[in-house]
Scaffold this motif. Structure first.
Motif, short mmCIF file in Angstrom:
data_model
loop_
_atom_site.label_atom_id
_atom_site.label_comp_id
_atom_site.label_asym_id
_atom_site.label_seq_id
_atom_site.Cartn_x
_atom_site.Cartn_y
_atom_site.Cartn_z
N VAL A 30 44.31 39.96 -4.43
CA VAL A 30 44.77 39.67 -3.49
C VAL A 30 44.67 39.78 -2.27
O VAL A 30 44.58 41.13 -1.70
CB VAL A 30 46.14 39.75 -3.21
N PRO A 31 43.92 38.66 -1.32
CA PRO A 31 43.35 39.03 0.25
C PRO A 31 44.57 38.88 0.78
O PRO A 31 45.35 38.39 0.75
CB PRO A 31 42.75 37.97 0.71
N VAL A 32 44.01 39.76 1.72
CA VAL A 32 45.85 40.76 2.21
C VAL A 32 44.64 40.41 3.79
O VAL A 32 43.78 41.74 4.64
CB VAL A 32 45.91 41.86 2.69
N HIS A 33 44.66 40.16 4.66
CA HIS A 33 43.90 40.68 5.97
C HIS A 33 44.89 39.00 6.80
O HIS A 33 45.81 38.01 6.45
CB HIS A 33 42.81 39.96 6.05
N ALA B 104 44.47 33.21 2.96
CA ALA B 104 44.04 34.79 2.25
C ALA B 104 44.23 33.49 0.82
O ALA B 104 43.77 34.26 -0.39
CB ALA B 104 44.73 35.25 2.92
#
Lengths: 331, 739
Positions: free
Chosen positions: A324-327, A230
């Motif tokens: 913001v990628p949250v994974h 991420a």
């Protein structure tokens, strides 16, 4: 990533060392903790540091303090217009006794090289630094000499255009991991400085707090910091956005992305984490990216755009725009 | 990455993009075609659908073809519109165009002609209309516009959900033409096609978050047909001569059907006894505007195999038992033509029931078209003496058959008394009224009322009709019924068919053909102990039953009693004189249930009813999204937890940037949360960060998320919570990005 399998330090030891370095430098640079921390970040990320500010705010002081806290070989080069490449890399001289050419190492053969007022040297001389900074090696007369690890260039320069200065070539600017500026101290810090410098130079009182081997261990620890997919995607998205932006002519290079992630790892480690947060990227984006980017339609002063925005403003806007990628981590 | 590899990757990406483009275009064409089939309710044949589809395909295919080589989306829509234009030129005016496709000034004028033709064609035809070339052109033009709108929504705006707008417009066209024209099946099919559009054309691969929209579309498609009265679609395949629609109130369409240039074959019947009047509807509520059926619910319990005794018919009245074999041809509707007074019907398909007062037959779930049935009926044949001797006291429930609207012009009552005031019995009064119309100086005209603007059956036009003395059956029937009421004779107007033409005379049966020309309206008057008696006031149309013919005017007519066979006593000889006496036939049952002849809901009501549903869509979408995220959290996707917290905070009005890092958002929120909320949020942040960015496997409990959500909600007032629930800002925010 490229994490080595050995040489990592326990968390508390790492922390103690970092604290010691910051405290030590802070005794000579008053009230500039953020600049000191950034300098340490670059040091631990094995990057080259460019300190840019008006004369007299302590650029050289910071560079020298940084060098002195580590018990390592330090050399200092005062860049002038008549400085020649050989003055940096070294020369081969004919030894009458052995009847052989002998390589006399230049100042670049040190762990920490302080380049003072680097933009005063001619482009030719500046480019001599290029190979050293990128490859950590020097080639003279067809022979390549490896530089000792760690090899870190800390350069200072004045932002104001003056007679007899040569702007740093883009290629060389790109080799600096980060550019920081000192800024003027506040009144209290300036007052404290007046009193402490009256008698002695505080630099003389500085003693090394970490050895070269310890520095290598610190660097190895930083390398082991985990970067999630991420966060990598986030860094790449920011870099890509700088290349597409209307206000930017030349955006961040792939090397810039690499530097950004490396610096973020160092920042995470100094913060006591073993993984990088998007916040690390956010915090370092301007410091790591701004000096390499060229604004579109600039007025001569490269830091200001016609729109009145500086490159730093543009980067901050881009950082705010990129989601913001949250994974879940890839593991 | 080597150059060749890069080229290969790029070519695969290009191929993927083309496949996606064409599948979106295909599914858009499908949805448009399905929605366009709703036009089947207003057009007779199905052939118009093919040119329409050709235009739709031309539009979407040109757009897709252009976009597969050029990525400028809006230019693709321009090319799509041009493609539609070319297809229109090719189909409708190839001879006027250069090379058959490049329009010229002639093409424009040809198109103008077609539009005028189409408009004229619509104006002169009743619905369902025949699809002449002008109408087809208008339809294709509209379809091209709809297809371009779909193209713009899906490709330029990248919001496939917006294709609902052109699709809905297309679906609602029939209801603007006539309110009752909706087809539940087309609605449902269009909803499914729309779901397909959403699934295929959504910008991101994840289909999960399309489900809220999909569920909303399906819910709407279920609600709409319930709200709108459903009508069978016009059956498009056939000889192409149109259909007679009985609709909600057959008197409304009657004049249109009468004016048809070419009569339509309505039905045929075989009868041993001779031609019979066939009744479709009995209209007993007289108002300013029209005659309407009363809202009695048809007796569903009464199967059509056994009818009640005709109201008012007493044992003393002679009667004939007869049988008809009816084959319905082109009558479409919920009402069945039957003779008076029907005793039983056999051979019908579907559930049919009778209405106890009018003895009319209707259905909720079937259709009259194509029915083939045998109807046994009892034809009352009272003697003139019996009719003249009929008592004047009426059953209580019959007051409604005497009601006159207050706006009834006084000329109606005055004329009634002038014509029949001198007669002594009710029956003689009725005969006087009948001959006033049929044998006086009235003329039959289908056009005069339209030209003089007194067309219709309501009280409002009767004054003009009596003054002009020209009209058609509706006017005669309405006027006589109204005048009878003013003389205290219960009356109603019946719509149906005159006996028709005899077409065959086999040895044992006589066959009659009934067409639209036989559509008719006539009055029925009630006489106690006799029942309802048909009269025929219309000039030169039909004939009254013999017993209702005035002996003075037709002296050759034999006595009624002698012309009839022996009266046959009905088995139920104890039949009461009034229908109200039968306890199993509640006459005035107060029921608001919609009958086939019941409520009409205009599109505006539909909008009013649909509005709350539409307004709730954002809330519905948001709730569904939350449920999906919490389900994802249960499956270990911690990012969903944070997205839900972030969106809830945004819904509640906190200035949280959706693009900021979790930690930055956290710092924003802690300023507003209490200690417990902050610590709950802080521990959730730790878990989310560790799970998303570190190597440690962290799981988030759903309870922890709901605690944080509750703390967030508690931090704002009830207004903020209400706004967040009803108008969530993030309902239509970009889809969740997933790894």
């Amino acid at each position: 990533m490229d994490a080595p399998t050995s040489g990592s330090l326990p968390d508390d030891v790492f922390h103690d060392h970092c604290d010691a370095i910051v405290r030590s430098i802070s005794t000579v640079i008053d009230g500039k903790t953020e600049a000191v921390r950034l300098a340490l970040t670059v040091l631990l990320a094995e990057g080259h540091l460019l300190i840019e500010d008006v004369p007299g705010v302590g650029k050289t002081m910071l560079a020298r303090a940084l060098a002195r806290t580590v018990d390592s070989t330090v050399s200092r080069v005062q860049f002038t217009p008549d400085l020649l490449p050989a003055d940096i890399t070294g020369v081969s001289v004919y030894n009458q006794n052995t009847r052989e050419f002998e390589f006399k190492k230049g100042p670049v053969f040190a762990n920490i090289v302080i380049g003072d007022e680097i933009n005063r040297a001619s482009p030719k001389t500046q480019s001599a630094l290029l190979e050293c900074m990128a490859e950590s090696s020097v080639t003279v007369d067809g022979t390549t000499y490896e530089l000792e690890s760690p090899f870190i260039v800390v350069a200072t320069q004045n932002p104001i255009e003056m007679e007899g200065t040569y702007p740093l070539p883009e290629a060389q600017r790109d080799r600096f991991m980060a550019r920081i500026s000192m800024g003027y101290p506040d009144a209290a810090a300036e007052l404290a400085m007046l009193r402490s410098r009256e008698l002695t130079s505080p630099l003389d009182a500085l003693t090394p707090v970490v050895s070269v081997s310890q520095l290598r261990e610190l660097i190895a620890t930083v390398r082991r910091v985990f970067v999630s997919t991420a966060v990598e995607e986030y860094a790449v998205a920011i870099a890509q956005a700088t290349r597409r932006d209307r206000e930017v002519r030349v955006g961040a290079s792939p090397r810039a992305t690499l530097h950004l992630v490396r610096a973020a790892k160092a920042r995470a480690a100094i913060d006591g984490r073993d993984f990088v947060l998007p916040d690390d990227i956010d915090a370092l984006a301007v410091t790591v990216l701004a000096h390499r980017m060229i604004p579109a339609r600039h007025t001569g002063d490269t830091s200001a755009l016609l729109s009145g925005h500086s490159i730093a403003d543009v980067i901050e806007r881009i950082v705010a725009e990129i989601p913001v990628p949250v994974h879940a981590a890839a593991s | 990455m080597s150059t060749t590899e890069a080229a290969r990757v790029a070519s695969v990406a290009r191929h993927d993009r083309r496949v996606r483009l064409w599948s979106i275009a295909g599914v858009l064409a499908l949805a448009t075609g399905v929605a366009a089939s709703s036009l089947g309710a207003v057009l007779t044949e199905g052939a118009w659908w093919f040119p329409l589809m050709a235009v739709v395909v031309a539009v979407l295919a040109s757009g897709a073809a252009f976009r597969s080589v050029n990525s400028r989306a809006w230019l693709g829509s321009v090319v799509a519109a041009a493609g539609g234009l070319v297809s229109l030129v090719l189909m409708f005016a190839p001879q006027t165009a250069i090379l058959g496709i490049i329009p010229t000034a002639d093409t424009v004028s040809r198109f103008g002609q077609l539009v005028t033709q189409g408009q004229a064609s619509i104006a002169v035809q009743s619905f369902p209309a025949d699809a002449f070339v002008g109408i087809v052109f208008l339809i294709c033009l509209g379809a091209a516009a709809v297809a371009v709108a779909m193209d713009v929504a899906a490709f330029v705006l990248q919001k496939p959900a917006l294709t609902a707008i052109p699709l809905t417009i297309l679906l609602l066209v029939p209801s603007f033409v006539r309110t009752e024209l909706h087809d539940a099946f087309v609605f449902a099919a269009t909803a499914i096609a729309y779901v397909a559009v959403l699934l295929v054309a959504s910008p991101q691969k994840s289909t999960r978050s399309a489900w809220p929209l999909i569920s909303a579309a399906l819910v709407l498609s279920l609600i709409v047909p319930v709200v709108l009265p459903s009508v069978e679609p016009a059956e498009q395949l056939g000889s192409g001569q149109g259909l007679i629609s009985t609709g909600v109130n057959p008197i409304i369409n009657l004049s249109t059907d009468l004016r048809r240039g070419v009569p339509l074959r309505a039905l045929t019947y075989a009868s041993e006894s001779g031609g019979e009047y066939l009744r479709v509807a009995a209209l007993d509520v007289f108002s300013e505007d029209t005659w309407e059926p009363s809202q009695n619910e048809p007796t569903a319990a009464g199967s059509v195999t056994e009818f009640p005794i005709a109201p008012g018919l007493s044992d003393e009245v002679p009667r004939e038992e007869k049988v008809l074999q009816v084959e319905i041809d082109r009558i479409r509707g919920k009402l069945l033509p039957v003779p008076y007074a029907t005793a039983n019907i056999s051979g019908l398909e579907g559930d049919w029931s009778w209405e106890p007062d009018g003895l009319t037959v209707s259905t909720d779930d079937s259709n009259s078209r194509g029915q083939n049935y045998e109807v046994a009926f009892v034809s009352p044949a009272p003697s003139v003496e019996q009719l003249e001797a009929a008592p004047t006291t009426l059953p209580d429930s019959f007051e409604r058959y005497l009601e006159l609207p207050e706006t009834l012009p006084s000329i109606v009552t005055e004329t009634a008394h002038a014509v029949a005031g001198g007669e002594t019995t009710r029956f003689d009064q009725a005969l006087a009224l009948q001959s006033f119309f049929a044998d006086g100086d009235f003329t039959y005209s289908e056009d005069a009322p339209v030209a003089e603007e007194y067309d219709g059956s309501g009280a409002g036009v009767l004054g003009e009709f009596l003054a002009a003395k020209s009209g058609y059956c509706v006017h005669f029937a309405s006027a006589m019924a109204a005048m009878a009421r003013s003389l205290e004779i219960p009356s109603r107007v019946v719509v149906g068919f005159t006996p028709g033409e005899r077409i065959a005379d086999d040895s044992d049966e006589r066959r009659f053909l009934v067409s639209t020309d036989n559509l008719h309206a006539w009055p029925e008057l009630y006489f106690p102990t006799i029942g309802w008696i048909r009269f025929e006031p219309t000039v030169s149309v039909g004939s009254a039953p013999r017993f209702a013919q005035s002996v003075e005017d037709d002296p050759s007519t034999p006595d009624v009693d002698e012309s009839q066979p022996e009266p046959v006593a009905t088995p139920t000889s104890t039949s009461p004189a009034t229908p109200g006496a039968r306890p199993d036939l509640p006459l005035d049952e107060d029921s608001s249930a919609a009958t086939p002849n019941g409520v009409e809901i205009s599109p505006w009501w539909w909008l009013v009813l649909a509005l709350p549903v539409l307004l709730l869509i954002p809330a519905l979408v948001r709730v569904t999204r939350r449920a999906l995220r919490l389900a994802a959290v249960r499956q270990g996707e911690t990012g969903a937890a944070w997205r839900e917290v972030r969106d809830t905070a945004i819904d509640l009005g906190y200035p949280v940037s959706a693009t900021a890092t979790p930690r930055q958002q956290f710092e924003h929120l802690t300023e507003h949360l209490g200690d417990s909320g902050t610590s709950a949020l802080s521990s959730l942040l730790g878990q989310v960060e560790a799970s998303a960015f570190s190597t440690r496997p962290e799981t988030v409990r759903v309870g922890a998320v709901t605690n944080v959500l509750a703390a967030l909600r508690a931090s704002v007032g009830w207004r903020g919570r209400l706004r967040a629930a009803l108008a969530p800002r993030t309902a239509f925010s970009p889809r969740d990005r997933r790894g």
